[in-house]
Design an enzyme around this catalytic site. Structure first.
Site, PDB file in Angstrom:
ATOM      1  N   ASP A   1       0.869  -1.181   0.000  1.00 25.89           N
ATOM      2  CA  ASP A   1       0.000   0.000   0.000  1.00 25.89           C
ATOM      3  C   ASP A   1       0.903   1.226   0.000  1.00 25.89           C
ATOM      4  O   ASP A   1       1.631   1.461   0.975  1.00 25.89           O
ATOM      5  CB  ASP A   1      -0.883  -0.067   1.257  1.00 25.89           C
ATOM      6  CG  ASP A   1      -1.353   1.300   1.714  1.00 25.89           C
ATOM      7  OD1 ASP A   1      -1.602   2.160   0.862  1.00 25.89           O
ATOM      8  OD2 ASP A   1      -1.480   1.498   2.949  1.00 25.89           O
TER       9      ASP A   1
ATOM     10  N   GLY B   1       0.963   4.868   0.432  1.00 26.69           N
ATOM     11  CA  GLY B   1       0.187   6.019   0.899  1.00 26.69           C
ATOM     12  C   GLY B   1       0.947   7.299   0.591  1.00 26.69           C
ATOM     13  O   GLY B   1       2.018   7.277  -0.033  1.00 26.69           O
ATOM     14  N   ASN B   2       0.419   8.431   1.041  1.00 24.08           N
ATOM     15  CA  ASN B   2       1.097   9.700   0.781  1.00 24.08           C
ATOM     16  C   ASN B   2       2.273   9.947   1.711  1.00 24.08           C
ATOM     17  O   ASN B   2       3.111  10.788   1.430  1.00 24.08           O
ATOM     18  CB  ASN B   2       0.098  10.859   0.865  1.00 24.08           C
ATOM     19  CG  ASN B   2      -0.753  10.940  -0.392  1.00 24.08           C
ATOM     20  OD1 ASN B   2      -0.250  11.291  -1.447  1.00 24.08           O
ATOM     21  ND2 ASN B   2      -2.020  10.573  -0.285  1.00 24.08           N
TER      22      ASN B   2
ATOM     23  N   GLY C   1     -10.109   7.883  -4.485  1.00 23.93           N
ATOM     24  CA  GLY C   1      -8.813   7.276  -4.167  1.00 23.93           C
ATOM     25  C   GLY C   1      -8.880   5.747  -4.230  1.00 23.93           C
ATOM     26  O   GLY C   1      -9.816   5.145  -3.708  1.00 23.93           O
TER      27      GLY C   1
ATOM     28  N   ASP D   1      -7.056   3.746  -2.624  1.00 19.33           N
ATOM     29  CA  ASP D   1      -6.985   3.208  -1.258  1.00 19.33           C
ATOM     30  C   ASP D   1      -8.376   3.102  -0.645  1.00 19.33           C
ATOM     31  O   ASP D   1      -8.710   2.115   0.021  1.00 19.33           O
ATOM     32  CB  ASP D   1      -6.050   4.052  -0.372  1.00 19.33           C
ATOM     33  CG  ASP D   1      -6.459   5.526  -0.294  1.00 19.33           C
ATOM     34  OD1 ASP D   1      -7.194   6.018  -1.182  1.00 19.33           O
ATOM     35  OD2 ASP D   1      -6.045   6.197   0.670  1.00 19.33           O
TER      36      ASP D   1
HETATM   37  N1  LIG Z   1       7.050   6.176  11.977  1.00 17.38           N
HETATM   38  C1  LIG Z   1       6.099   6.975  11.512  1.00 17.38           C
HETATM   39  N2  LIG Z   1       6.369   7.807  10.475  1.00 17.38           N
HETATM   40  C2  LIG Z   1       5.419   8.606   9.964  1.00 17.38           C
HETATM   41  N3  LIG Z   1       4.167   8.648  10.437  1.00 17.38           N
HETATM   42  C3  LIG Z   1       3.842   7.838  11.469  1.00 17.38           C
HETATM   43  C4  LIG Z   1       4.782   6.957  12.043  1.00 17.38           C
HETATM   44  N4  LIG Z   1       4.152   6.252  13.021  1.00 17.38           N
HETATM   45  C5  LIG Z   1       2.882   6.682  13.046  1.00 17.38           C
HETATM   46  N5  LIG Z   1       2.699   7.657  12.144  1.00 17.38           N
HETATM   47  C6  LIG Z   1       1.437   8.363  11.936  1.00 17.38           C
HETATM   48  O1  LIG Z   1       0.831   7.768  10.816  1.00 17.38           O
HETATM   49  C7  LIG Z   1       0.254   8.756   9.972  1.00 17.38           C
HETATM   50  C8  LIG Z   1       0.465   8.300   8.556  1.00 17.38           C
HETATM   51  O2  LIG Z   1      -0.249   7.090   8.455  1.00 17.38           O
HETATM   52  P1  LIG Z   1      -0.205   6.149   7.203  1.00 17.38           P
HETATM   53  O3  LIG Z   1      -1.397   5.275   7.313  1.00 17.38           O
HETATM   54  O4  LIG Z   1       1.111   5.507   7.057  1.00 17.38           O
HETATM   55  O5  LIG Z   1      -0.386   7.245   6.042  1.00 17.38           O
HETATM   56  P2  LIG Z   1      -0.436   7.084   4.473  1.00 17.38           P
HETATM   57  O6  LIG Z   1      -1.182   5.795   4.182  1.00 17.38           O
HETATM   58  O7  LIG Z   1      -1.197   8.286   4.067  1.00 17.38           O
HETATM   59  O8  LIG Z   1       0.971   7.063   3.970  1.00 17.38           O
HETATM   60  C9  LIG Z   1       0.927  10.086  10.298  1.00 17.38           C
HETATM   61  O9  LIG Z   1      -0.076  11.078  10.427  1.00 17.38           O
HETATM   62  C10 LIG Z   1       1.601   9.844  11.637  1.00 17.38           C
HETATM   63  O10 LIG Z   1       0.947  10.539  12.683  1.00 17.38           O
HETATM   64  C1  LIG Z   2      -7.845  11.212   0.361  1.00 14.96           C
HETATM   65  C2  LIG Z   2      -6.478  10.598   0.063  1.00 14.96           C
HETATM   66  C3  LIG Z   2      -5.475  11.719  -0.171  1.00 14.96           C
HETATM   67  C4  LIG Z   2      -6.056   9.766   1.283  1.00 14.96           C
HETATM   68  O1  LIG Z   2      -4.729   9.317   1.115  1.00 14.96           O
HETATM   69  P1  LIG Z   2      -3.826   8.780   2.364  1.00 14.96           P
HETATM   70  O2  LIG Z   2      -4.131   9.622   3.530  1.00 14.96           O
HETATM   71  O3  LIG Z   2      -4.290   7.361   2.623  1.00 14.96           O
HETATM   72  O4  LIG Z   2      -2.425   8.816   1.902  1.00 14.96           O
HETATM   73  C5  LIG Z   2      -6.581   9.622  -1.169  1.00 14.96           C
HETATM   74  O5  LIG Z   2      -7.565   8.669  -0.960  1.00 14.96           O
HETATM   75  C6  LIG Z   2      -6.873  10.369  -2.438  1.00 14.96           C
HETATM   76  O6  LIG Z   2      -5.996  10.916  -3.075  1.00 14.96           O
HETATM   77  N1  LIG Z   2      -8.182  10.447  -2.824  1.00 14.96           N
HETATM   78  C7  LIG Z   2      -8.632  11.101  -4.016  1.00 14.96           C
HETATM   79  C8  LIG Z   2      -9.862  11.930  -3.737  1.00 14.96           C
HETATM   80  C9  LIG Z   2     -11.083  11.140  -3.334  1.00 14.96           C
HETATM   81  O7  LIG Z   2     -10.990  10.044  -2.779  1.00 14.96           O
HETATM   82  O8  LIG Z   2     -12.207  11.622  -3.606  1.00 14.96           O
HETATM   83  K   LIG Z   3      -6.253   7.808   4.654  1.00 15.87           K
END
Ligand SMILES: Nc1ncnc2c1ncn2[C@@H]1O[C@H](COP(=O)(O)OP(=O)(O)O)[C@@H](O)[C@H]1O
Ligand SMILES: CC(C)(COP(=O)(O)O)[C@@H](O)C(=O)NCCC(=O)O
Ligand SMILES: [K+]
Length: 277
Positions: free
Chosen positions: A39, A41-42, A127, A129
């Protein structure tokens, strides 16, 4: 016609499907088959190795170390046959070029079959995800209303009803974004790291900021759940994402917290897609 336990159409009618099903049957009837789900993520990349529905190992890494992190996983689990990828971040299958010819790569995209009806008004901007989370909730928790909350870079709320119709939800800033926004858009506020705070009334700049972020998001999530529960009954609420465990203990509502839910959903969606292709 049934061939060796696989449900296979006669190849003279559907030659492409025939060979595809033979391929999947040969791959997936082996006991030791393993799937790697990723996965993107951002903020971070999360991965899990599955043998059937059992998670053998999970890891978290940044995109800068993608190749070495995946190579490490392959060294440890030589039976991985398929990599299932979903990405909302800046990596797509091109970032996996180093795996070319070594394993099958299945990239989730919105044109594939999903186990729900999508009523989002802009399905092409939804998204990936969120689509995977909704699919996972439908497959794992049949015949009930579901709300999936993913507390990652953003906090996403997704509502899929008991008839498997997806309606949408909400997007708001995650904890890290809240701290960064306050720091970046003011002259005086420092950049703080997420901290567990008991106080509601913050008695210093940092406590006030922690209270604003942590209590603010907790109240938001409980408030969102209460608002949606007031309209619908028979709900399961799934909380996932990087901040799921931190937030779960603070919420007043009963939720099912599972920080691996997206990775598990990738595994179950992949099984669904190869059976419905
Ligand atoms: N080691 C870490 N590095 C970065 N973020 C972390 C960590 N541990 C927990 N977090 C938390 O997780 C969040 C990011 O969650 P995550 O689900 O990985 O995001 P994404 O899917 O958007 O990449 C951040 O807001 C932060 O608070
Ligand atoms: C809302 C999000 C930025 C969440 O991303 P994440 O926090 O999981 O990294 C992603 O699902 C996205 O880019 N969505 C597009 C806009 C939408 O879902 O309507
Ligand atoms: K999210």
């Amino acid at each position: 016609m049934l061939i060796a336990g696989a449900n296979i159409e006669p190849f003279f009618i559907y030659p492409k499907q025939f060979f595809k099903k033979i391929y999947y049957y040969l791959c997936f009837s082996k006991k030791s088959r393993m799937i790697l789900t990723i996965d993107v993520g951002n903020t971070r990349i999360k991965s899990a190795v599955f043998e059937q529905n059992t998670v053998l190992e999970t890891s978290v890494f940044l995109k800068e170390t993608l190749e070495e992190s995946i190579e490490k996983i392959f060294k440890k689990f030589s039976n991985i046959e398929v990599l299932v990828l979903s990405s909302v971040g800046k990596i797509d299958e091109k970032g996996l070029d180093f795996l070319f010819g070594r394993i099958k790569i299945h990239v989730i995209d919105r044109d594939q079959p999903f186990p729900f009806q999508n009523n989002y008004a802009t399905p092409n901007t939804l998204g990936i995800d969120r689509m995977v989370l909704v699919a996972g909730a439908v497959l794992q928790f049949p015949a009930q209303n579901r709300l999936i909350i993913d507390a990652g870079t953003c906090v996403t709320y997704d509502y899929v009803d008991q008839n498997d119709v997806y309606h949408g939800g909400a997007i708001s800033p995650g904890t890290r974004l809240r701290y960064e926004a306050m720091h970046n858009y003011t002259a005086k506020l420092p950049l703080l790291e997420l901290e567990d705070i008991e106080k509601v009334v913050g008695n210093s700049t940092s406590n006030s900021m922690h209270s604003g972020v942590v209590n603010g998001l907790t109240f938001e999530i409980d408030g969102y759940i209460n608002a949606i529960k007031a309209e619908k009954e028979n709900f399961i609420i799934i909380l996932t994402g990087g901040d799921a465990n931190f937030l779960a203990k603070r919420l007043k509502n009963t939720i099912f917290a599972n920080s691996n839910f997206l990775l598990e959903s990738l595994n179950s969606l992949y099984q669904y897609q190869i059976n419905n292709d």
